[in-house]
Design a protein around this motif. Sequence first.
Motif, short mmCIF file in Angstrom:
data_model
loop_
_atom_site.label_atom_id
_atom_site.label_comp_id
_atom_site.label_asym_id
_atom_site.label_seq_id
_atom_site.Cartn_x
_atom_site.Cartn_y
_atom_site.Cartn_z
N LEU A 1 0.89 4.07 -2.86
CA LEU A 1 0.62 5.49 -2.64
C LEU A 1 1.68 6.36 -3.32
CD1 LEU A 1 -0.49 5.49 1.10
CD2 LEU A 1 -1.91 6.05 -0.88
N MET B 1 -13.35 3.32 1.74
CA MET B 1 -12.06 3.21 2.41
C MET B 1 -11.90 1.86 3.09
SD MET B 1 -10.67 6.07 1.64
CE MET B 1 -9.33 6.55 2.72
N ALA C 1 -4.06 1.80 -4.31
CA ALA C 1 -3.85 3.07 -3.61
C ALA C 1 -4.64 4.20 -4.25
CB ALA C 1 -2.36 3.41 -3.61
N CYS D 1 -15.29 -2.64 -4.32
CA CYS D 1 -13.95 -3.09 -3.91
C CYS D 1 -13.88 -4.60 -3.87
CB CYS D 1 -13.61 -2.51 -2.53
SG CYS D 1 -13.64 -0.71 -2.46
N VAL E 1 -11.43 -0.87 0.31
CA VAL E 1 -10.08 -0.90 -0.28
C VAL E 1 -9.10 -1.55 0.69
CG1 VAL E 1 -8.20 0.50 -1.18
CG2 VAL E 1 -10.54 1.12 -1.71
N THR E 2 -9.22 -1.24 1.98
CA THR E 2 -8.35 -1.85 2.97
C THR E 2 -8.54 -3.36 3.01
OG1 THR E 2 -8.47 0.17 4.30
CG2 THR E 2 -7.69 -1.83 5.40
N TYR F 1 -7.99 4.70 -2.64
CA TYR F 1 -7.99 5.54 -1.44
C TYR F 1 -8.10 7.01 -1.83
CZ TYR F 1 -6.50 1.80 1.80
OH TYR F 1 -6.44 0.68 2.58
N ILE G 1 0.83 -1.21 0.00
CA ILE G 1 0.00 0.00 0.00
C ILE G 1 0.86 1.25 0.00
CG2 ILE G 1 -1.65 1.32 1.37
CD1 ILE G 1 -2.86 -1.32 2.27
N ASN H 1 -11.52 7.97 -3.41
CA ASN H 1 -12.61 8.13 -2.45
C ASN H 1 -12.55 9.47 -1.75
OD1 ASN H 1 -14.55 5.73 -1.87
ND2 ASN H 1 -12.59 4.75 -2.33
N ILE H 2 -11.36 9.93 -1.44
CA ILE H 2 -11.22 11.26 -0.82
C ILE H 2 -11.66 12.34 -1.81
CG2 ILE H 2 -9.57 12.92 0.11
CD1 ILE H 2 -7.92 10.52 1.11
#
Length: 515
Positions: free
Chosen positions: A11, A122, A361, A313, A125-126, A364, A7, A367-368
């Motif tokens: 990122l 979130m 990544a 996801c 995805v995790t 993430y 991850i 989604n933000i």
Amino acid sequence: MDSLQGILHGLAVAATPMHLMYTLFGVFIGTMISHLPGIGPSAGIALLIPVTFGMDPISALMMLTGIYYGCMYGGAVTAILLNTPGDAAAVMTVLDGYPLARKGRAAATLAIAAVSSFMAGMMGVTALAFVAAPLAAVALHFGPTEYFALICFALSTVGALTGDSLGKGMMAVFLGLGLATVGIDLQSGVPRFTLGLTQLQDRVNFLVVVVGLFAIAEVSRMVEGTLGGTLHTVRVEGKVWFTRQEWRRARPAIFRGSAVGFICGAAPGLGGTLAAMLSYVLEKKISKHPEEFGHGAIEGVAAPEAATNADTCGAFVHLLALGVPGSGATAVIMGAFIMYGIQPGPMLFHTQPDLVWGLIASMYIGNIMLLLLNLPLVGILSRILYVPSGVLLCLILVIASAGVYSFSNDVFDLFLALFFGIVGYAFRKFDIPKAPLLFGLILGHTLEQSFRQALTISNGDPSVFLRSPIAASLLGCAAISVAASVWSRRRKSSKLVREVEEQVAAAHRLANERH
């Protein structure tokens, strides 16, 4: 630790300016597509695949993936504001989202839908990063027998969606199952129940049915209310943001909906519709106020929205871990993988770590971005309800007609939608729930095919459904669910009868005392 390192590496890949730009472009296009009934994520991704020719594969796949979960993110807007679900998964959001909007809580409902989608995305995805391979291995144990039993169990829970009459709900389910049989039989190639119309050979289009039952039926309600002088403009009440009490009720529903959605997404073929349905039923079953569902329960919006977005996801579990698409949209994305000469599967994590972890990544980050895009629009979008009823009526008709016609460019679909609009109006008059019909239509085709495949494999032996421990357990749960629904309604009716008898007896005693 390997997943955590992956991850962090992803990122670093996804945070480059070029990749950020394409992720933002993808989620923005996906959000716009979600506001137009009839296109959906699969069609939206397919339309934009030619645009990615010559692009860097990582950038292209980030953009296409962003379109997918961006579509699911914004599907609640028309469902809440216009009583018009943009896709099948948004049907559950309509049940409580639109009543909340009619109570003046449109902005708060849109806000809770956006936050639910963000949190579910979130968490999903995790989970994708850490449990993709184990869940994929479990899902491989599902064959036709298990899928048939699972769908039977899902349809048995329709009692939670039927209001006070289980009979009316089951009638709607079987009507939906009957509609699912219309079209060409895949095994024999023979047209069934098409009335000689070639337009019905490719099955009854779900979009036509949902637009008729909800959008056109809502137009008829507005016309009736306008003529009767009972329709008034709805004003947004209270704060644009949701209250503390609404958040306390929605928060556990978001976590439960996320878990249900991810598990359904990890099992190929189930999809966000079944995830939303099961999460809604679960919330109503465990709620202290089940009577509020269908009339404006905030959990009835938070749980389905969370389940729908977590499902996206979960759908990537099979695509990335096994190279098998888990939904229609991931099938289109898999086509993009192959177009770039990349074969998804277990070796992808070793041969293309930048692509895999960068893609995860980017979810993430996406989604933000979606949260920052959607929350500022909550107050603006809720003002749609301020539009005069005549203009709003025309707006609903234009959106609905454009969505229906654009699907196959056939005027016949518009007439079919009008027919189902009449059916939806009749359903409302006779207090027949609409959701069970839609779920019968959506799941009926898979139910029939799984049943026939299971019997073909077993040479016609029906005991195959009991020899599988998973299938037998699910069928047992289905029987218990139906029995529990019947028992709870009988108990409720007997309790009501006792209360009426006590009131009558009290009235007689009071009358005797007066004499």
